[in-house]
Write a protein that holds these residues in place. Structure first.
Motif, short mmCIF file in Angstrom:
data_model
loop_
_atom_site.label_atom_id
_atom_site.label_comp_id
_atom_site.label_asym_id
_atom_site.label_seq_id
_atom_site.Cartn_x
_atom_site.Cartn_y
_atom_site.Cartn_z
N ASN A 294 15.40 24.80 -51.04
CA ASN A 294 14.46 24.88 -49.93
C ASN A 294 13.48 23.71 -49.98
OD1 ASN A 294 15.25 27.71 -50.96
ND2 ASN A 294 14.64 28.09 -48.85
N LYS A 295 12.97 23.33 -48.83
CA LYS A 295 12.04 22.21 -48.77
C LYS A 295 10.74 22.52 -49.50
CE LYS A 295 9.78 18.94 -45.66
NZ LYS A 295 9.57 18.50 -44.25
N TYR A 296 10.30 23.80 -49.41
CA TYR A 296 9.05 24.20 -50.04
C TYR A 296 9.30 25.36 -51.01
CZ TYR A 296 6.86 21.62 -46.18
OH TYR A 296 6.49 20.65 -45.28
N VAL A 297 8.47 25.45 -52.01
CA VAL A 297 8.45 26.62 -52.90
C VAL A 297 7.03 27.19 -52.88
CG1 VAL A 297 10.36 26.09 -54.44
CG2 VAL A 297 8.14 25.05 -54.87
N MET A 298 6.95 28.52 -52.92
CA MET A 298 5.66 29.17 -52.79
C MET A 298 5.52 30.27 -53.83
SD MET A 298 4.01 31.04 -49.44
CE MET A 298 5.28 32.31 -49.34
N LEU A 299 4.35 30.33 -54.45
CA LEU A 299 4.02 31.41 -55.36
C LEU A 299 3.08 32.38 -54.66
CD1 LEU A 299 3.28 29.89 -58.90
CD2 LEU A 299 5.16 31.38 -58.25
N GLY A 300 3.41 33.67 -54.74
CA GLY A 300 2.52 34.70 -54.23
C GLY A 300 1.75 35.29 -55.40
N LEU A 301 0.44 35.11 -55.41
CA LEU A 301 -0.40 35.54 -56.52
C LEU A 301 -1.13 36.83 -56.17
CD1 LEU A 301 -2.06 32.08 -57.28
CD2 LEU A 301 -0.02 33.05 -58.37
N ASN A 302 -1.08 37.81 -57.07
CA ASN A 302 -1.85 39.04 -56.92
C ASN A 302 -3.17 38.90 -57.67
OD1 ASN A 302 0.18 40.30 -55.45
ND2 ASN A 302 1.16 41.14 -57.25
N ILE A 303 -4.27 39.12 -56.96
CA ILE A 303 -5.60 38.94 -57.53
C ILE A 303 -6.30 40.30 -57.59
CG2 ILE A 303 -7.81 37.75 -57.34
CD1 ILE A 303 -5.44 35.86 -57.70
#
Length: 449
Positions: A294-303
């Motif tokens: 994929n062109k982008y990679v994303m991290l979903g962070l739980n705060i």
């Protein structure tokens, strides 16, 4: 595996009145997500009769006492027609299902840190009972491995409790179990474990609960009030691994980032916390190992938002209080020569927005969860758990866990972070295809050499 008994355990000191606990927008956000599942492995090199005659009665009694404090866990999630959102309903007839089983599988294999099939430990967990109309909140399973060990499997409904609340409950159960028989006050919890139930302290001036409810109603809608959770499957051929970053390893990562920054124009002062360095390192290794295209990679962070709210919530607040943050980068930059610097920078940028309040961007959280960034070419990876939960301090009276595993990440493809067994650094749980897992292991080790 042989199931020896399935028994309902009711809360001690149940009152005669029916209670209900409303959900906040923090809860509703997770309405149909899969349950969170953890397994605690303990060494118990004793014969079977000692477990059934001595240990199991203590586990049941202390569980009843713990549920007396955490009464909603024995309740039922339901969505009454007269209510605009689901509620947790509790009655004097409530109970939690406790399954007791014996397994002839090699305990040392399941409780080890080596690579293994992701589904190997699934038989150590029980499932919630869920229909369109109602859902149980908690299901527990204790599995004995004769003469070697035991496991305690926790399956909890995400809409009712987050990682902090789940951990507080298990620690409360363990505390009460370890104190049984000591004094008449053995059923009391210390202040740092007593759950806090006041929902009124959470303000919702933007009516996020209404937005989140409406977004869920549209899923399979137009007026879908079903409580059925998403049926996510474990990808075929998935393997599980548990990786350890010691304090010295984390220091190496910090120095690596600082040296890479010196090699280029230094953009900003970065916050190089153990959490940021660990997540960034695991993220870079994963993107490289899985050869993400994929062109982008994303991290979903739980705060954990408890101390970020105004006024702050106590750490023992019962329910969900988790905010979301996204860290996004171009894939080619993450796998490039300065990938660690890029990863740390975008993580810093995401966490920097906490200065605007944990609810900054909250109007978009349900869209992120339900729809993702569908108009972009993005690979999303979640980060679950937290070293601050200190899961390895969970002692029922026979010692610390040999291993704590978050089994639910095999369906969500998230990382799981926790404290480490020996108290030195951070553990990272990870699930991927066997070939990618082997590549991840190689990258993880070589990067610290």
């Amino acid at each position: 595996m042989k199931i020896t008994q399935v028994c309902p355990v009711s809360p001690a000191s149940a009152s005669g009145s029916q209670k209900s606990l409303p959900l906040t927008f923090f809860d509703i956000l997770w309405l149909r997500l899969p349950p969170v599942q953890r397994i605690f492995f303990y060494e118990f090199p004793h014969p079977t009769h000692l477990f059934f005659n001595t240990l199991l009665p203590k586990l049941k009694q202390s569980l009843s006492l713990a549920l007396g404090h955490f009464f909603p866990l024995a309740g039922t999630l339901t969505w009454p027609h007269e209510s605009n959102k689901p509620i947790i309903k509790s009655t004097i007839d409530d109970s939690v299902s406790l399954t007791v089983a014996e397994s002839d599988v090699d305990f040392n294999h399941l409780s080890g840190t080596h690579q293994c099939e992701a589904t190997e430990s699934h038989h150590l967990l029980s499932n919630l009972t869920i229909s369109d109309e109602k859902a149980s909140v908690l299901a527990l399973q204790v599995t004995l491995f004769p003469n070697s060990g035991l496991s305690i499997g926790i399956t909890s409904h995400h809409v009712v409790l987050d990682g902090r609340t789940s951990t507080n409950f298990v620690k409360s159960w363990a505390y009460l179990c370890s104190k049984l028989g000591e004094s008449s006050s053995a059923c009391d919890l210390p202040p740092e474990l007593i759950p806090f139930y006041d929902r009124g302290i959470i303000k919702d001036p933007c009516e996020l609960d209404t937005k989140y409810v409406n977004d869920w109603l549209k899923q399979g809608g137009p007026d879908n009030r079903s409580l059925m959770i998403w049926d996510l499957q474990v990808p075929e051929g998935s393997s599980r691994g548990l990786f350890h970053l010691s304090r010295s390893d984390i220091d190496k990562i910090k120095q690596l980032v600082l040296s890479k920054q010196k090699g280029e124009k230094k953009k900003k002062n970065l916050h190089l916390s153990s959490y940021v360095c660990s997540v960034a390192y695991a993220w870079v290794c994963k993107v490289k190992a899985e050869e993400i295209e994929n062109k982008y990679v994303m991290l979903g962070l739980n705060i954990d938002g408890r101390h970020h709210l105004e006024p702050p919530l106590p750490p023992t607040y019962f329910g969900n209080c988790t905010g979301l943050r996204l860290a996004i980068a171009e894939t080619r930059e993450i796998v490039g020569e300065n990938g660690m610097v890029v990863a740390v920078e975008v993580l810093n940028e995401a966490l920097e927005t906490l200065k605007d309040g944990v609810l900054s961007g909250a109007e978009n959280w349900s869209s992120w969860l339900l729809d993702g960034l569908v108009h972009f070419d993005v690979k999303t990876i979640g980060v679950a758990g937290s070293p601050r939960f200190e899961v390895y301090s969970t002692d029922f009276g026979w010692g610390r866990p040999k291993k704590v595993e978050m089994a639910s990440i095999d369906k969500t493809a998230a990382f799981c972070l926790s404290d480490s067994k020996n108290g030195d650094g951070i553990e990272i749980g990870f699930v991927s295809k066997k070939e990618a897992m082997e590549a991840f292991t190689s990258l993880f080790v070589k990067g610290l050499a």
